[in-house]
Design an enzyme around this catalytic site. Sequence first.
Site, PDB file in Angstrom:
ATOM      1  N   GLN A 193       4.718  99.265  21.933  1.00  0.00           N
ATOM      2  CA  GLN A 193       4.035  98.010  22.278  1.00  0.00           C
ATOM      3  C   GLN A 193       2.428  98.193  22.700  1.00  0.00           C
ATOM      4  O   GLN A 193       2.078  99.485  22.851  1.00  0.00           O
ATOM      5  CB  GLN A 193       4.685  97.546  23.705  1.00  0.00           C
ATOM      6  CG  GLN A 193       4.634  98.719  24.739  1.00  0.00           C
ATOM      7  CD  GLN A 193       5.546  98.281  25.951  1.00  0.00           C
ATOM      8  OE1 GLN A 193       5.383  98.134  27.090  1.00  0.00           O
ATOM      9  NE2 GLN A 193       7.039  98.164  25.652  1.00  0.00           N
ATOM     10  N   HIS A 201      -0.844  96.445  25.552  1.00  0.00           N
ATOM     11  CA  HIS A 201      -1.345  95.681  26.609  1.00  0.00           C
ATOM     12  C   HIS A 201      -2.790  95.023  26.448  1.00  0.00           C
ATOM     13  O   HIS A 201      -3.534  95.896  25.840  1.00  0.00           O
ATOM     14  CB  HIS A 201      -1.060  96.137  27.817  1.00  0.00           C
ATOM     15  CG  HIS A 201       0.317  96.739  27.951  1.00  0.00           C
ATOM     16  ND1 HIS A 201       1.405  96.004  28.186  1.00  0.00           N
ATOM     17  CD2 HIS A 201       0.600  98.090  28.604  1.00  0.00           C
ATOM     18  CE1 HIS A 201       2.424  96.695  28.441  1.00  0.00           C
ATOM     19  NE2 HIS A 201       2.101  98.022  28.812  1.00  0.00           N
ATOM     20  N   GLU A 247      -2.567 100.859  32.966  1.00  0.00           N
ATOM     21  CA  GLU A 247      -1.379 101.621  33.746  1.00  0.00           C
ATOM     22  C   GLU A 247      -1.410 102.995  33.738  1.00  0.00           C
ATOM     23  O   GLU A 247      -2.124 103.608  32.886  1.00  0.00           O
ATOM     24  CB  GLU A 247       0.045 101.011  33.189  1.00  0.00           C
ATOM     25  CG  GLU A 247       0.208 101.778  31.649  1.00  0.00           C
ATOM     26  CD  GLU A 247       1.500 100.631  31.107  1.00  0.00           C
ATOM     27  OE1 GLU A 247       1.706  99.478  31.619  1.00  0.00           O
ATOM     28  OE2 GLU A 247       2.187 101.229  30.039  1.00  0.00           O
ATOM     29  N   HIS A 259       1.841 102.289  22.733  1.00  0.00           N
ATOM     30  CA  HIS A 259       2.510 103.347  23.378  1.00  0.00           C
ATOM     31  C   HIS A 259       3.876 103.001  23.462  1.00  0.00           C
ATOM     32  O   HIS A 259       4.307 102.086  23.214  1.00  0.00           O
ATOM     33  CB  HIS A 259       1.901 103.559  24.786  1.00  0.00           C
ATOM     34  CG  HIS A 259       1.956 102.219  25.595  1.00  0.00           C
ATOM     35  ND1 HIS A 259       1.035 101.363  25.486  1.00  0.00           N
ATOM     36  CD2 HIS A 259       2.725 101.824  26.650  1.00  0.00           C
ATOM     37  CE1 HIS A 259       1.345 100.222  26.507  1.00  0.00           C
ATOM     38  NE2 HIS A 259       2.440 100.564  27.143  1.00  0.00           N
ATOM     39  N   ARG A 273       5.041  93.390  21.799  1.00  0.00           N
ATOM     40  CA  ARG A 273       5.735  94.389  21.019  1.00  0.00           C
ATOM     41  C   ARG A 273       5.283  94.239  19.817  1.00  0.00           C
ATOM     42  O   ARG A 273       5.383  93.318  19.032  1.00  0.00           O
ATOM     43  CB  ARG A 273       7.251  93.896  21.156  1.00  0.00           C
ATOM     44  CG  ARG A 273       8.083  93.828  22.404  1.00  0.00           C
ATOM     45  CD  ARG A 273       9.491  93.738  22.457  1.00  0.00           C
ATOM     46  NE  ARG A 273      10.105  93.596  23.685  1.00  0.00           N
ATOM     47  CZ  ARG A 273      10.349  92.271  24.325  1.00  0.00           C
ATOM     48  NH1 ARG A 273      10.124  91.392  23.371  1.00  0.00           N
ATOM     49  NH2 ARG A 273      10.847  92.015  25.328  1.00  0.00           N
TER      50      ARG A 273
END
Length: 316
Positions: free
Chosen positions: A98, A100, A117, A175, A195
């Site tokens: 996936q 972001h 993150e 990642h 995804r």
Amino acid sequence: MEILKLQPVFKDYLWGGTRLADDFGYETDMRPVAEGWVLSCHKDGKNKITGGEFDGRYLDDVIKSCSRQTLLGSRAAKFDYFPILIKLIDAKDKLSIQVHPDDAYAKKVENEYGKTEMWYVLDANDGAELIYGFKDKITKSQFKAAIENGTLTDVLNKVKVKKGDLFFIEAGTVHAIGAGILVAEIQQNSNSTYRVYDYGRLKDGKPRELHIDKALDVAVTDTPKYAAVPDGAEEISGQCRRILLKKCPLFTVYKYALAGNTELEAGAESFEHILILDGRGEIDGAPFKKGDSFFVPANYGKYTISGECEFLKSKI
């Protein structure tokens, strides 16, 4: 305002396991339990407060009823949303590959902020690995071709992991957490995930949705700068060991190991969040155990944590 104990929100994604219930003692009928959101004001999962004056109320409702700067602190109040979301993730099976979006893309397309993150590995099976970017720099067209011809996993960077490893996943980094890894994740307050590949798995008899076009829009296909090391050296002071895991404009995270007591302070700049990773003790006289989560309001001042325990302290 008092220190607020938070009730986790659980997610039952198909790759999850049972460690959040078995190891952390969380009470939930979900099986599997993939994630426990231990600090969240996101619409997809909001923490309730347990005990004290605000028992049973949602944290974000309490924040809205108070002065944001007084409760969140001057740094956090600069954001027009609650700035972070903290999770425990039990990956019994591997997560989808996936990516972001960053803030600009997410605000335009998803009506929320992007998602950078940090992962702190709490435990990992022997040989466990995760995916962190690409082996070599490739073009967007090469990335698309690898997705279409089934060779994506051949071009991705696979990293063996162990307990204590640290990964900073900037928005745009392709990642995936691998099987057999337990992670504490500190992230922007966002749930936008695209995804790319899901290993052909089915949910309710159907493949899970992929988001190829959006992933191609946001993915950074340069090789990321990988380092499984913290930002700061370990500090030892009496009964306490502390290490700075990550400091960035979005959050600052410390890991503590305590055998005795230590005094912390939540000042005017930011609230603090305490996540107990192991052991037992007290926070300002209130007992805690492994898995407990506490929101310490900005301007609270000094507070004491005592016991034999390990915990993460996060702030803005």
